[in-house]
Design a protein around this motif. Structure first.
Motif, PDB file in Angstrom:
ATOM      1  N   ALA A 102       0.836  -1.208   0.000  1.00  0.00           N
ATOM      2  CA  ALA A 102       0.000   0.000   0.000  1.00  0.00           C
ATOM      3  C   ALA A 102       0.866   1.251   0.000  1.00  0.00           C
ATOM      4  N   LEU A 103       1.968   1.224   0.764  1.00  0.00           N
ATOM      5  CA  LEU A 103       2.839   2.405   0.842  1.00  0.00           C
ATOM      6  C   LEU A 103       3.516   2.678  -0.499  1.00  0.00           C
ATOM      7  N   THR A 104       3.841   1.612  -1.235  1.00  0.00           N
ATOM      8  CA  THR A 104       4.490   1.842  -2.528  1.00  0.00           C
ATOM      9  C   THR A 104       3.483   2.225  -3.606  1.00  0.00           C
ATOM     10  N   ARG A 105       2.193   1.882  -3.381  1.00  0.00           N
ATOM     11  CA  ARG A 105       1.170   2.181  -4.372  1.00  0.00           C
ATOM     12  C   ARG A 105       0.440   3.483  -4.101  1.00  0.00           C
ATOM     13  N   ALA A 106       0.638   4.067  -2.914  1.00  0.00           N
ATOM     14  CA  ALA A 106      -0.150   5.240  -2.528  1.00  0.00           C
ATOM     15  C   ALA A 106      -0.029   6.326  -3.566  1.00  0.00           C
ATOM     16  N   GLU A 107      -1.169   6.915  -3.884  1.00  0.00           N
ATOM     17  CA  GLU A 107      -1.215   7.940  -4.929  1.00  0.00           C
ATOM     18  C   GLU A 107      -0.368   9.148  -4.608  1.00  0.00           C
ATOM     19  N   PRO A 108      -0.532   9.760  -3.419  1.00  0.00           N
ATOM     20  CA  PRO A 108       0.301  10.926  -3.122  1.00  0.00           C
ATOM     21  C   PRO A 108       1.720  10.480  -2.768  1.00  0.00           C
ATOM     22  N   ALA A 109       2.676  11.368  -2.931  1.00  0.00           N
ATOM     23  CA  ALA A 109       4.048  11.072  -2.540  1.00  0.00           C
ATOM     24  C   ALA A 109       4.062  10.800  -1.039  1.00  0.00           C
ATOM     25  N   VAL A 110       4.655   9.677  -0.648  1.00  0.00           N
ATOM     26  CA  VAL A 110       4.614   9.268   0.750  1.00  0.00           C
ATOM     27  C   VAL A 110       5.974   9.494   1.391  1.00  0.00           C
ATOM     28  N   GLU A 111       5.952  10.092   2.571  1.00  0.00           N
ATOM     29  CA  GLU A 111       7.188  10.349   3.291  1.00  0.00           C
ATOM     30  C   GLU A 111       7.792   9.018   3.740  1.00  0.00           C
ATOM     31  N   ALA A 112       9.100   9.041   4.021  1.00  0.00           N
ATOM     32  CA  ALA A 112       9.813   7.816   4.387  1.00  0.00           C
ATOM     33  C   ALA A 112       9.209   7.185   5.645  1.00  0.00           C
ATOM     34  N   ASP A 113       8.692   8.019   6.556  1.00  0.00           N
ATOM     35  CA  ASP A 113       8.172   7.474   7.813  1.00  0.00           C
ATOM     36  C   ASP A 113       6.641   7.355   7.800  1.00  0.00           C
ATOM     37  N   PRO A 220      -6.104  -0.189  -2.121  1.00  0.00           N
ATOM     38  CA  PRO A 220      -5.917   0.274  -3.497  1.00  0.00           C
ATOM     39  C   PRO A 220      -7.105   1.090  -3.998  1.00  0.00           C
ATOM     40  N   VAL A 221      -6.805   1.909  -4.983  1.00  0.00           N
ATOM     41  CA  VAL A 221      -7.834   2.715  -5.615  1.00  0.00           C
ATOM     42  C   VAL A 221      -8.680   1.804  -6.508  1.00  0.00           C
ATOM     43  N   ALA A 222      -9.980   2.038  -6.487  1.00  0.00           N
ATOM     44  CA  ALA A 222     -10.865   1.258  -7.376  1.00  0.00           C
ATOM     45  C   ALA A 222     -11.831   2.209  -8.041  1.00  0.00           C
ATOM     46  N   SER A 223     -12.203   1.895  -9.253  1.00  0.00           N
ATOM     47  CA  SER A 223     -13.244   2.674  -9.914  1.00  0.00           C
ATOM     48  C   SER A 223     -14.585   2.104  -9.490  1.00  0.00           C
ATOM     49  N   ALA A 224     -15.654   2.846  -9.752  1.00  0.00           N
ATOM     50  CA  ALA A 224     -16.985   2.364  -9.378  1.00  0.00           C
ATOM     51  C   ALA A 224     -17.282   1.019 -10.035  1.00  0.00           C
ATOM     52  N   ALA A 225     -16.633   0.746 -11.159  1.00  0.00           N
ATOM     53  CA  ALA A 225     -16.938  -0.477 -11.913  1.00  0.00           C
ATOM     54  C   ALA A 225     -16.247  -1.722 -11.350  1.00  0.00           C
ATOM     55  N   ASN A 226     -15.238  -1.538 -10.492  1.00  0.00           N
ATOM     56  CA  ASN A 226     -14.551  -2.738  -9.985  1.00  0.00           C
ATOM     57  C   ASN A 226     -14.286  -2.689  -8.479  1.00  0.00           C
ATOM     58  N   VAL A 227     -15.101  -1.898  -7.786  1.00  0.00           N
ATOM     59  CA  VAL A 227     -14.862  -1.702  -6.360  1.00  0.00           C
ATOM     60  C   VAL A 227     -15.130  -2.974  -5.556  1.00  0.00           C
ATOM     61  N   SER A 228     -15.954  -3.866  -6.090  1.00  0.00           N
ATOM     62  CA  SER A 228     -16.253  -5.109  -5.364  1.00  0.00           C
ATOM     63  C   SER A 228     -15.361  -6.262  -5.794  1.00  0.00           C
ATOM     64  N   SER A 229     -14.431  -5.991  -6.682  1.00  0.00           N
ATOM     65  CA  SER A 229     -13.607  -7.051  -7.249  1.00  0.00           C
ATOM     66  C   SER A 229     -12.522  -7.508  -6.278  1.00  0.00           C
ATOM     67  N   THR A 230     -12.396  -8.836  -6.128  1.00  0.00           N
ATOM     68  CA  THR A 230     -11.317  -9.358  -5.289  1.00  0.00           C
ATOM     69  C   THR A 230      -9.968  -9.155  -5.967  1.00  0.00           C
ATOM     70  N   VAL A 231      -9.980  -9.058  -7.286  1.00  0.00           N
ATOM     71  CA  VAL A 231      -8.731  -8.870  -8.037  1.00  0.00           C
ATOM     72  C   VAL A 231      -8.056  -7.569  -7.599  1.00  0.00           C
ATOM     73  N   VAL A 232      -8.856  -6.529  -7.430  1.00  0.00           N
ATOM     74  CA  VAL A 232      -8.299  -5.233  -7.023  1.00  0.00           C
ATOM     75  C   VAL A 232      -7.723  -5.326  -5.610  1.00  0.00           C
ATOM     76  N   LEU A 233      -8.490  -5.929  -4.682  1.00  0.00           N
ATOM     77  CA  LEU A 233      -8.000  -6.028  -3.299  1.00  0.00           C
ATOM     78  C   LEU A 233      -6.787  -6.948  -3.202  1.00  0.00           C
ATOM     79  N   ASP A 234      -6.678  -7.903  -4.119  1.00  0.00           N
ATOM     80  CA  ASP A 234      -5.526  -8.813  -4.095  1.00  0.00           C
ATOM     81  C   ASP A 234      -4.254  -8.178  -4.654  1.00  0.00           C
ATOM     82  N   GLU A 235      -4.356  -6.906  -5.057  1.00  0.00           N
ATOM     83  CA  GLU A 235      -3.131  -6.182  -5.424  1.00  0.00           C
ATOM     84  C   GLU A 235      -2.255  -5.976  -4.188  1.00  0.00           C
ATOM     85  N   LEU A 236      -2.857  -6.041  -3.006  1.00  0.00           N
ATOM     86  CA  LEU A 236      -2.095  -5.878  -1.762  1.00  0.00           C
ATOM     87  C   LEU A 236      -1.779  -7.238  -1.155  1.00  0.00           C
TER      88      LEU A 236
END
Lengths: 249, 333
Positions: A102-113, A220-236
């Protein structure tokens, strides 16, 4: 709050569910032997809790020996989902691997800590505000990660028992691992357990912004079309093909 | 007399706050749509013949649930403050007289009222109390609570059967529907449904009830006579996030507002098949159908508008700007 919800559920649908608090103010067990005696006496369906990875592993071992389920609500240790996995153990708290991804995928730039959490008291959407307000009103403090995982673990158990119409652990395992079984944790998406390591699929929150004014960003970020998808949640986290978990041990 | 004096007189007339229109003729000529705006704390009134905003009624609190009384004379609105677990003077259900557009009654009814339903005879009102896990029955004439009933965890949607016999209360966290016998104000059954049930609606015949499950992405069909879930209909291949539900007056169609996908699903009542998924404004929650069945209206919380769907053409034919964060819609006729 969990006790009240269990009582309400059994009031609505019948049955009897007993939730015994083992530690804290009303401490009834201080040793592993005492706990095991309670599990034996009550023919407990599940044990929840544990302070750290070592204690969680010990509780899981004991639960397995007793034919009881163990719900991990506090340790993100990857090994518990990997080499140390058990068919009777389920993880409601996200794994360390999920947080790292999640930290490597976060949309905004994430601080080291930057920190990643399972729950945040400032969450509002998808009924999170109602849950946070109920918790705050009841306990006078914000709902933390472990208050959320503890609350959800109890909910998952009584809901599964209601749907299975039994508290028999092996029947509950069948419900918990069925590919159509979903749970609502007030995160706006249906949550489910991964069949390969019994980790609960869920979005997590990366805390960003200025210290003292941290804002949770859902990953992870999901669009309205795939918010219930296990595939998206399995990105983590650890995928089935990379999992070190083998059930027969 | 000079022209200048005549102009002055006209300006004086324009300055009058209200133009009086006889209520009966106004109601006969144009069905009105009432929209609760939880952000701007007001009610938008729309003339549905012209699809034009005709008034905005400010209210003292955050309005959500909204219904027109069966006699078509009043619109009832649930108001709350921004502190859900504390009861304040703003937590109430108010009755607005449709003709004068003024609040004419105020009912204190527990903390944070959100959803409610009015009995078909207009005598009673049932409201869900989310944090208390109860539903309260109120006698509208006396303003007194006559029963408080234990329901599920975080109760939300409330619906009366067309014959006034049953009240359904959906509870989001326990995934349950509590069925209350409205004659005795007692619970007769609890039904386990899919994840996060938000709203319920009955078929005009009263034989079936429909319950949306927001996180489950489905619609439960309940047989009213046996209290059994006879069917669970997956919406938008499980990706629908259904909230509001309304049934056409002829009972043939079910309209479902799906907030997160910003669509309205149109289902055939008999087969459960999806006829259409119509894109509307952003995050529709409240939904209602006109008395003649020709139009469907949604309150779109994130685009601050109302979508008007032509039920024959199955598309949006008008988008009307309303207040901030519209939540619910109700029609008078």
């Amino acid at each position: 709050m969990s006790v009240e919800e269990v009582e309400r559920a059994t009031l609505l649908f019948g049955g009897e569910i007993k939730l015994t608090r083992l530690t804290g103010d009303a401490r009834v067990a201080t040793t592993a032997n005492e706990l095991e005696a309670i599990v034996h006496r009550d023919r407990s369906t599940a044990i929840l809790g544990g302070a750290d990875a070592a204690e969680c592993a010990a509780l899981a071992r004991m639960a397995d020996r007793r034919g009881t389920l163990y719900f991990n609500i506090s340790s993100s240790e990857d090994a518990l989902r990997g080499a140390e996995c058990r068919a009777t153990m389920f993880h409601v708290i996200p794994s360390a691997a999920m947080y790292r991804d999640a930290l490597t995928r976060a949309e905004p730039a994430v601080e080291a800590d930057a920190r990643c959490v399972a729950w945040d008291a400032s969450l509002v959407r998808f009924g999170a505000d109602t849950l946070n307000q109920r918790f705050q009103a009841r306990y006078g403090q914000p709902m933390t990660d472990e208050s959320w995982t503890g609350w959800l673990a109890v909910k998952v158990l009584w809901e599964s028992a209601l749907r299975a119409r039994t508290g028999e652990p092996s029947a509950l395992v069948a419900v918990l691992t069925r590919d159509t079984t979903r749970f609502d944790g007030h995160k706006g998406r249906p949550l489910s357990f991964r069949p390969w390591d019994h980790q609960l699929r869920q979005p997590v929150y990366v805390l960003t912004g200025e210290p003292g004014a941290l804002r949770p960003v859902e990953v992870p970020v999901a669009s309205a079309a795939n918010v219930s998808s296990t595939v998206v949640l399995d990105e983590l986290g650890v995928s089935a093909d990379r999992s070190a978990c083998r059930w027969s041990r | 007399m000079t022209i200048g004096r005549g102009v002055t007189a006209t300006l004086a007339i324009l300055a009058l706050p209200v133009v009086w229109v006889p209520a009966s003729s106004a109601q006969r000529n144009a069905p009105l749509l009432f929209v609760s705006n939880e952000g701007s704390h007001d009610i938008t009134v729309i003339n549905t013949t012209k699809n034009a905003v005709v008034a905005t009624i400010p209210v003292d609190g955050r309005p959500r649930g909204i219904h027109v009384s069966p006699d078509q004379r009043r619109v009832f609105v649930a108001l709350s403050d921004e502190q859900p677990n504390e009861q304040s003077s703003r937590d109430a259900i108010v009755a607005i007289d449709i003709a004068t557009r003024r609040v004419v009654a105020r009912y204190a009814i527990g903390t944070d009222p959100e959803q409610f339903a009015i009995s078909p005879d207009g005598a009673r009102l049932y409201v869900s109390n989310e944090d208390a896990g109860t539903a309260t029955a109120l006698d509208i004439r006396s303003g007194k609570a006559i029963a408080t009933i234990i329901v599920g965890i975080e109760p939300e949607g409330v619906a009366y059967s067309p014959d006034g016999r049953w009240v359904y209360v959906t509870s989001e966290t326990s995934n349950s529907v509590t069925i209350v016998d409205a004659r005795t104000n007692t619970v007769v059954h609890n039904v386990l449904v899919d994840l996060r049930p938000r709203a319920a609606a009955f078929s005009p015949s009263g034989r079936r009830a429909f319950v949306t499950a927001e996180i489950g992405g489905s619609l439960a069909v309940i047989d009213v006579a046996t209290f059994a879930v006879v069917k669970s209909i997956e919406l938008e291949r499980g990706e629908g996030k259904p909230v509001g539900v309304a049934v056409s007056p002829d009972g043939k169609r079910i309209y479902i507002a799906s907030g997160r996908t910003s669509t309205v699903s149109v289902l055939d009542e008999r087969s459960g098949a999806t006829i259409a998924a119509i894109p509307v404004g952003k995050r529709p929650w409240g939904i209602t159908v006109s008395r003649d069945g020709r139009f469907v209206y949604t309150a779109n919380g994130l685009s601050n508008d109302v979508s008007v769907i032509d039920a024959s053409a199955l598309r949006v034919v008008a988008t009307l700007e309303v207040g901030q964060r519209p939540w619910g819609v109700a029609l008078s006729h």
